[in-house]
Design a protein around this motif. Structure first.
Motif, short mmCIF file in Angstrom:
data_model
loop_
_atom_site.label_atom_id
_atom_site.label_comp_id
_atom_site.label_asym_id
_atom_site.label_seq_id
_atom_site.Cartn_x
_atom_site.Cartn_y
_atom_site.Cartn_z
N VAL B 30 0.84 -1.20 0.00
CA VAL B 30 0.00 0.00 0.00
C VAL B 30 0.88 1.25 0.00
O VAL B 30 0.63 2.20 -0.74
N PHE B 31 1.92 1.23 0.82
CA PHE B 31 2.80 2.40 0.83
C PHE B 31 3.46 2.60 -0.52
O PHE B 31 3.55 3.72 -1.03
N GLY B 32 3.94 1.50 -1.12
CA GLY B 32 4.64 1.60 -2.39
C GLY B 32 3.82 2.33 -3.43
O GLY B 32 4.32 3.21 -4.13
N VAL B 33 2.55 1.98 -3.54
CA VAL B 33 1.72 2.55 -4.59
C VAL B 33 1.15 3.91 -4.19
O VAL B 33 1.22 4.88 -4.94
N THR B 34 0.60 4.00 -2.98
CA THR B 34 -0.10 5.23 -2.62
C THR B 34 0.80 6.23 -1.91
O THR B 34 0.43 7.39 -1.77
N ARG B 35 1.96 5.78 -1.43
CA ARG B 35 2.87 6.62 -0.66
C ARG B 35 2.24 7.08 0.65
O ARG B 35 2.63 8.09 1.22
N ILE B 36 1.24 6.34 1.09
CA ILE B 36 0.63 6.66 2.37
C ILE B 36 1.04 5.59 3.37
O ILE B 36 0.93 4.40 3.09
N VAL B 37 1.55 6.03 4.50
CA VAL B 37 1.82 5.10 5.59
C VAL B 37 0.52 4.94 6.34
O VAL B 37 0.06 5.85 7.01
N ASN B 38 -0.09 3.79 6.16
CA ASN B 38 -1.43 3.60 6.68
C ASN B 38 -1.41 3.14 8.13
O ASN B 38 -1.24 1.97 8.42
N PHE B 39 -1.61 4.10 9.02
CA PHE B 39 -1.66 3.80 10.44
C PHE B 39 -2.77 2.81 10.73
O PHE B 39 -2.69 2.01 11.67
N ALA B 40 -3.83 2.87 9.93
CA ALA B 40 -5.00 2.03 10.18
C ALA B 40 -4.77 0.58 9.77
O ALA B 40 -5.67 -0.25 9.92
N HIS B 41 -3.58 0.27 9.28
CA HIS B 41 -3.31 -1.12 8.88
C HIS B 41 -3.48 -2.05 10.08
O HIS B 41 -3.98 -3.17 9.94
N GLY B 42 -3.06 -1.59 11.24
CA GLY B 42 -3.22 -2.38 12.46
C GLY B 42 -4.70 -2.58 12.80
O GLY B 42 -5.10 -3.62 13.32
N SER B 43 -5.50 -1.56 12.51
CA SER B 43 -6.93 -1.66 12.78
C SER B 43 -7.56 -2.70 11.86
O SER B 43 -8.47 -3.44 12.27
N LEU B 44 -7.08 -2.74 10.61
CA LEU B 44 -7.60 -3.74 9.67
C LEU B 44 -7.25 -5.14 10.15
O LEU B 44 -8.05 -6.07 10.04
N TYR B 45 -6.03 -5.27 10.69
CA TYR B 45 -5.59 -6.54 11.27
C TYR B 45 -6.52 -6.94 12.41
O TYR B 45 -7.00 -8.08 12.49
N MET B 46 -6.80 -5.96 13.26
CA MET B 46 -7.68 -6.24 14.41
C MET B 46 -9.07 -6.63 13.93
O MET B 46 -9.68 -7.58 14.45
#
Lengths: 237, 628
Positions: B30-46
């Protein structure tokens, strides 16, 4: 007379506070190679980027193939059949030659014969030998060929070609000229940014001269070549 | 050491590496393509884990078999994938062009929202998950029992790696992802619609996060802290591996898995510290991670434009500042105890926010872990008083020195980096501090912290302490403000706007940035020290990520382009928080939504928006002729 393929009228652009283009107007018809000549910093690259929608710009007219492309997203403009080959090439160095071409692949429009790999490799024989190679391992000239070939994979009706001869060995420049002529033979229109008069003269039908963000001269290539005054004023370094 | 034991230990390291990789690969793609560090990635994991503890047992009711278990896991991951795609369409799509700081904050807003939603939907109590049928037994390796499910996890990691490789190499979608990772503008110029590419990427990334979460249910009881604990680990993996590199994430996950498996034998208490230390070392040696590329980090400023023009106080500003100070001095006279308490907190937070703005707005150094220095000051003061038997006065003096000392130490490494990697390293150091305070129970009191941090007798009345806080915070803010207007501040801004040019005219950019970081850390430490005496206690929440984010929000609310904005922001933020938090069970949801709205609508903050309004009025009053 039918409408030109690309019509640009009163195109102005700025980077932040610094205005770069002041009402540029030009046009190109189907199958025509048009040179946009000028020194470094004259506004050539910005003109191309403004047309393709990479730079924010305002224009009175900006039409391609009958569509108003002002404010249109870059990918939509590209899908209308307007290809863009940047000066700095911007090939995907992590990808192989074949994959680079694959990114550019789009279906042909209007029943024209599409560009196939075979057809491309005829124009750029060097590429055929390095299909599987990583683009980062290519020479500058090879990269320049790849970037043009990649754009042709999108089967455009017109290509904006930014300084294809820059920084290349004379023998490669000659191949570039042949490539432009081959594109013209396929019925493509080309808007070519150049500083190299010999190169432009070898391939172009008409020429515009740009200086300080405005068109200062337009005429046939032959006229420009004969006009010492304009060449002195705007082209010699 | 017994060789059998080593094998078992490294196998369990591999199992956790597998889980880490599955999750981290999603973040890095996700970071590679969008250049956004997605803090919510952990929330998606949860969410993946919570969905799985809901769906899997239902399917196991139908048929208690491994395929049913796997089907449930897959379904959960797919649902999370759809949620990720929706997040792209609703939020991320609107913030691709905003500075990275805002992107981080906006995705953190999603973290807050998901936390409250999860509590609402599933409750705050942790939920144990079902075991996987046919994988409940142990396998004997060198006469040691090893859980079969852990072996299965190792296999899953390899399967995901293989499938990702196929996807990336053999499909057009994969080729486009790799191309867009390098140059998305050029991909658009070739006629590729980025919108669906980005949505697809988010689906894939979220799917992987959800898969990672769903696979955890036989191992851990699902709980509401899973998101933050995993996201810091996953950040570390992707940063060590190189943001955007799947291979890098794999290698880094392997290293960290083993480090944890064996580190726990040698330093059982400080495995977290080891992991973050590794990250710090890697970033110092290879600033873009093991497999990363510089262009992935560079290209665009992390920052919104900081403070551009330093307006000195005009007559009106001076009058406003004078009135504000007069009101602050008079507050204990007309206000009740509660107002004085809030006043103390606002002053302390204002100093902390001001010191952060000093870094961000003036220095262009986006610290995502500013709470570390606030917390270090608080802990220094608190521990010196309770454990060291020191009086308040010397403890308050030492608090900024300790925090400044650590800021100098961490800053030495931090200021060498830029952009998103710098932000990640500040976060990593903050997490080290947090981990030490959290895990070193004997000294710091761990999760409970330490109580009994009271001011000296003369300052024990709330009113007197208020005046002490007022004097010290005002003095510190005025000093920092002076530094901004001094040649040092100009140099710092020059280093922010163009480090290369500043360097070329003979400025020691590194030293200027380092000094600024230290100074800012010391100021935050003073704020922390004052805070601990007002609370009478210290605890790890003062160092946590949410605290750092609170500071960032204060700066953002105040306006990133203004000098005095953070003070306004701290007052506004804390008052709102103090007023609303007791009224609602959904404070985080409310805060998260506010952050997102702020990023989308008022990126320049309250003070920024006001000054923009004033500017606009002036422009309309005296129109300037357009240049030709």
């Amino acid at each position: 007379m039918t409408e030109a393929l690309l019509t640009v009228g009163g195109l102005s652009a700025a980077y932040g506070q610094a205005a770069v283009l002041f009402g540029v107007s030009l046009e190109a018809r189907r199958g025509e190679v048009v040179a946009l000549m000028g020194r470094n910093g004259a506004g050539k690259t910005t003109t191309l980027k403004a047309i393709i929608g990479m730079v924010e710009a305002s224009a009175e007219t900006l039409r391609f193939d009958g569509h108003d492309i002002r404010g249109m997203e870059t990918f939509r403009i590209a899908r209308l059949g307007l290809g863009y080959v940047p000066e700095e090439r911007r090939i995907f160095t992590d990808l192989t030659v074949h994959e680079n071409l694959d990114v550019g692949r789009r279906p042909a429009r209007g029943g024209r014969a599409p560009w196939t790999l075979d057809k491309l490799y005829k124009v750029f024989p060097n590429l055929a030998e390095m299909e599987g190679r990583r683009a980062s391992a290519m020479s500058g000239g090879e990269q320049q060929m790849l970037t043009i070939a990649r754009t042709l994979m999108g089967n455009p009706d017109m290509v904006l070609l930014d300084e294809p001869s820059e920084g290349l060995a004379p023998v490669i420049v000659e191949q570039m000229a042949e490539a432009v002529i081959a594109m013209k033979a396929e019925g493509l229109a080309v808007l070519l940014c150049e500083q190299n008069l010999h190169f432009a003269a070898a391939v172009s039908d008409r020429a515009y001269v740009i200086e300080k963000g405005a068109i200062r001269y337009s005429g046939t290539m032959a006229e420009l070549e004969a006009n010492d005054e304009v060449r002195e004023a705007y082209l010699t370094v | 050491m017994d060789p059998a034991f080593i094998v078992i230990q490294s196998l369990s390291g591999l199992a956790s590496a597998s889980s880490l990789f599955i999750i981290a690969s999603g973040l890095t793609i996700v970071f590679g393509v969008t250049r956004i560090v997605n803090f919510a990635h952990g929330s998606l994991y949860m969410l993946g884990a919570y969905l799985a503890v809901t769906i899997v047992p239902m399917l196991l009711e139908v048929d208690r078999s491994l395929p049913m278990f796997l089907l449930g896991v897959l379904l959960s991951a797919l649902i999370v994938g759809v949620i990720g795609a929706a997040m792209e369409i609703i939020l991320l799509r609107r913030i691709y062009h905003v500075p990275e700081l805002f992107q981080l904050l906006a995705t953190f807003g999603v973290v807050l929202i998901v936390q409250d939603l999860v509590i609402k939907l599933w409750g705050a109590v942790e939920i144990p998950g079902p075991r996987a049928p046919s994988l409940r037994h142990g396998v004997f390796i060198f006469d040691q029992r090893f859980p079969a499910y852990e072996l299965f996890l190792i296999g899953m990691g390899l399967v995901v790696l293989g499938l990702l490789w196929l996807l990336m190499q053999k499909t057009r979608f994969g080729v486009l992802i790799r191309a867009a990772t390098q140059d998305r503008e050029m991909v658009a110029a070739l006629g590729v619609n980025q919108a669906w590419l980005f949505t697809g990427t988010l689906f894939l990334g979220a799917f992987l996060a959800g898969l990672g979460g769903a696979l955890q249910i036989p191992r851990v009881a699902v709980n509401t802290q899973m998101d933050i604990s995993i996201i810091t680990e996953v950040f570390v993996v992707t940063v060590i591996g190189g943001m955007g590199s799947v291979a890098g994430a794999f290698v880094a996950a392997l290293i960290i898995g083993q480090l944890q498996a064996f580190g726990i034998l040698i330093f059982p208490k400080i495995t977290l510290v080891l992991v973050f230390l590794l990250m710090a070392v890697v970033l110092v040696i290879k600033p873009w991670g093991l497999f990363g590329k510089p262009d992935a980090a560079a290209g665009r400023a992390i920052l919104p434009e900081g403070i551009l023009s330093l307006k000195r106080f005009g007559r009106i500003d001076t009058i406003i500042a004078g009135i504000a100070i007069a009101v602050l001095i008079a507050l204990p006279v007309f206000g009740d105890n509660y107002m004085v308490k809030v006043g103390i907190e606002v002053l302390v937070l204002a100093l902390a926010a001001f010191s952060l703005q000093f870094l961000i707005g003036v220095g262009g150094i986006v610290s995502f872990g500013h709470a570390a220095y606030f917390g270090l000051g608080a802990y220094a003061a608190g521990l010196l008083v309770t454990r060291g038997g020191m009086a308040m006065e010397p403890a308050l003096l030492l608090a900024p020195l300790v925090a400044g000392g650590f800021a100098a130490l961490f800053g030495f490494f931090i200021v060498r980096l830029s952009g998103i990697y710098l932000a990640m390293l500040t976060l990593a150091f903050a997490q080290i501090v947090y981990a030490v305070c959290f895990q070193w129970v004997a000294f710091t009191g761990g999760d409970n912290g330490v109580v009994g941090v009271w001011p000296s007798a003369w300052a024990s009345s709330r009113q007197v302490y208020y005046y002490l806080v007022l004097a010290m915070t005002l003095a510190a803010i005025i000093m920092l403000r002076h530094a901004i207007y001094a040649p040092f501040g100009y140099g710092l801004r020059a280093a922010r706007d163009s480090a290369i040019r500043a360097d070329a005219i003979g400025m020691d950019v590194g030293r200027i940035r380092w000094f600024a970081f230290t100074l800012s850390g010391a100021a935050a430490g003073l704020a922390g020290g004052l805070y601990s005496f007002s609370k009478g206690s210290i605890d790890p929440t003062m160092i946590s990520i949410p605290m750092s984010v609170d500071f960032l929000v204060m700066v953002l609310v105040g306006g990133i382009q203004t000098v005095i904005g953070p003070v306004v922001g701290a007052a506004a933020f804390h008052s709102v928080k103090d007023f609303f938090m007791p009224l609602t069970d959904f404070w985080r949801l409310f805060l998260g939504l506010s952050i997102i709205i702020m990023v989308l609508v008022f990126p320049r903050g309250i003070a920024g928006a006001t000054s923009a309004l004033v500017d606009r009025k002036r422009t309309t009053a005296a129109p300037v002729e357009a240049a030709t």
